[in-house]
Design an enzyme around this catalytic site. Structure first.
Site, PDB file in Angstrom:
ATOM      1  N   GLN A  28       1.026  16.617  -9.843  1.00 52.80           N
ATOM      2  CA  GLN A  28       0.363  16.211  -8.604  1.00 52.80           C
ATOM      3  C   GLN A  28      -0.158  17.454  -7.885  1.00 52.80           C
ATOM      4  OE1 GLN A  28       2.375  14.714  -4.905  1.00 52.80           O
ATOM      5  NE2 GLN A  28       1.334  12.820  -5.464  1.00 52.80           N
ATOM      6  N   CYS A  58       0.273  12.662   1.685  1.00 56.98           N
ATOM      7  CA  CYS A  58       1.271  13.424   2.435  1.00 56.98           C
ATOM      8  C   CYS A  58       0.784  13.661   3.861  1.00 56.98           C
ATOM      9  CB  CYS A  58       1.551  14.755   1.743  1.00 56.98           C
ATOM     10  SG  CYS A  58       2.835  15.724   2.584  1.00 56.98           S
ATOM     11  N   HIS A 129       1.325   4.172  -1.396  1.00 63.15           N
ATOM     12  CA  HIS A 129       2.465   4.039  -0.488  1.00 63.15           C
ATOM     13  C   HIS A 129       2.026   3.086   0.613  1.00 63.15           C
ATOM     14  CE1 HIS A 129       5.893   6.155   1.926  1.00 63.15           C
ATOM     15  NE2 HIS A 129       5.893   4.842   2.066  1.00 63.15           N
ATOM     16  N   ASN A 169       4.151   1.467  -3.992  1.00 58.29           N
ATOM     17  CA  ASN A 169       5.206   2.426  -3.671  1.00 58.29           C
ATOM     18  C   ASN A 169       5.615   2.211  -2.217  1.00 58.29           C
ATOM     19  OD1 ASN A 169       5.270   5.845  -2.715  1.00 58.29           O
ATOM     20  ND2 ASN A 169       6.879   4.849  -3.870  1.00 58.29           N
ATOM     21  N   GLY A 170       6.918   2.403  -1.955  1.00 61.37           N
ATOM     22  CA  GLY A 170       7.399   2.316  -0.588  1.00 61.37           C
ATOM     23  C   GLY A 170       8.344   1.141  -0.369  1.00 61.37           C
ATOM     24  N   GLY A 171       9.588   1.451  -0.036  1.00 58.64           N
ATOM     25  CA  GLY A 171      10.543   0.415   0.344  1.00 58.64           C
ATOM     26  C   GLY A 171      11.097  -0.424  -0.788  1.00 58.64           C
ATOM     27  N   GLY A 191      11.029   5.586  -5.558  1.00 57.67           N
ATOM     28  CA  GLY A 191      11.195   6.941  -5.052  1.00 57.67           C
ATOM     29  C   GLY A 191      12.628   7.160  -4.614  1.00 57.67           C
ATOM     30  N   ARG A 192      12.873   6.961  -3.309  1.00 59.31           N
ATOM     31  CA  ARG A 192      14.206   7.225  -2.761  1.00 59.31           C
ATOM     32  C   ARG A 192      15.283   6.364  -3.405  1.00 59.31           C
ATOM     33  NH1 ARG A 192      12.969   5.949   3.104  1.00 59.31           N
ATOM     34  NH2 ARG A 192      11.173   4.972   2.120  1.00 59.31           N
TER      35      ARG A 192
END
Length: 313
Positions: A28, A58, A129, A169-171, A191-192
């Protein structure tokens, strides 16, 4: 993510070297100068990366000062030109990761009008995201959590640009979340959730790709990583650089706290070095054997972006 400046003026090997076992790996890039991005894409291809991804998501102030990241969503034609320059430079896929909007405006038009010229330039994979990027007043961590999650925007993009793959992506917390999203989009990205509980990934192949082979259990992972640590530390890699990614391997198991404490203790790491995993007290747990797919199937379906695992249906 690696900025073009760091790559072009820094230690290329330090930034780009990776172990062949990690493939397929995406590089990336952070930047907005077409010629610099093209040069960096060539470097990535020469080092064996499977994909070049442009960061348009970002929101950190430092990234904004460098005129890249989420602020590029306000300049879709520039992003399209950058994508085209990289595509002309290399034969591997050029993809884009972005948000669904900037600041508090939640209209669909901004993200649609961002994607359209980039799609016309030839990009066919968009990792989205599903939150706005609030460019002022939030830390990067808060920007991953506070802007409302709106997965339906990604669903709409997938419908409007059917010739492209949209990766949500996200959550996303678990396999059930992934399966729900795959009814609307081409792929999902953990991700997380995966970083906080790495063994979540042991479920992926069987649940999403009909894999039949057995994935390694935690004890088997540790055994392989002992060998890896013994190989890379004498070559100059700091033990912490490897072990900080293993802190949550025993998430939810008895003894997980002691495991994390040992592997994050600088005194412990200095004392044991390449033998840190041998010296660490493994938590007590039943030896598990978890399902997975054959290596060929995994290689076809998994890509890593900026610490996230991307899964295509």
């Amino acid at each position: 993510m690696i900025t073009t400046g760091a790559l072009l003026r820094g230690d290329v090997a330090r930034h780009l070297e990776f172990d062949p076992q990690e493939q397929p790996v995406a590089l990336q890039l952070g930047g907005s100068e077409r010629a610099e991005l093209a040069r960096c894409a060539r470097l990535g291809a020469a080092w064996g990366y499977a994909e070049i991804n442009l960061n348009c998501g970002c929101p950190s102030p430092r990234v904004q000062r460098g005129a890249f990241g989420a602020c590029l969503m306000a300049e879709p034609n520039l992003v399209a030109d950058c994508v085209k320059a990289m595509q002309d430079a290399v034969s591997i896929p050029i993809t884009v990761k972005h948000r669904i909007g900037i600041d508090r405006s939640e209209g669909y038009e901004l993200v649609r009008d961002f994607v359209a010229p980039v799609y016309d330039a030839g990009c066919r994979v968009f990792i989205v995201h599903a939150r706005n990027a609030w460019l002022h007043g939030l830390s990067p961590k808060e920007n991953r959590e506070l802007p409302p999650l709106r997965l339906n925007v990604v669903h709409r993009l997938q419908k409007d640009f059917g010739g492209a793959a949209f990766v949500t992506n996200g959550g996303l917390r678990d396999i059930a979340d992934a399966q729900r999203e795959l009814a609307h989009c081409t792929g999902v990205m953990f991700g997380r959730a995966a970083y906080h509980d790495p063994m979540l990934l042991a479920q992926v192949d069987r649940a999403l790709f009909a894999g039949e082979q057995q994935a390694p259990g935690r004890d088997q992972v540790v055994a392989v990583m002992r060998l890896y640590l013994a190989r890379v530390v004498p070559a100059g890699v700091a033990p912490r650089a490897v072990l900080r990614h293993m802190l949550n391997l025993y998430q939810g198991q008895a003894g997980a706290r002691a495991w994390r404490r040992q592997l994050s203790d600088s005194v412990f790491l200095r004392r044991h070095g390449a033998e840190a995993l041998t010296a660490a007290s493994e938590p007590s747990l039943a030896r598990e054997v978890l399902p997975a797919s054959p290596p060929a199937a995994r290689a076809a379906s998994h890509h890593v972006h900026d610490g996230d695992l991307q899964l295509f249906s």
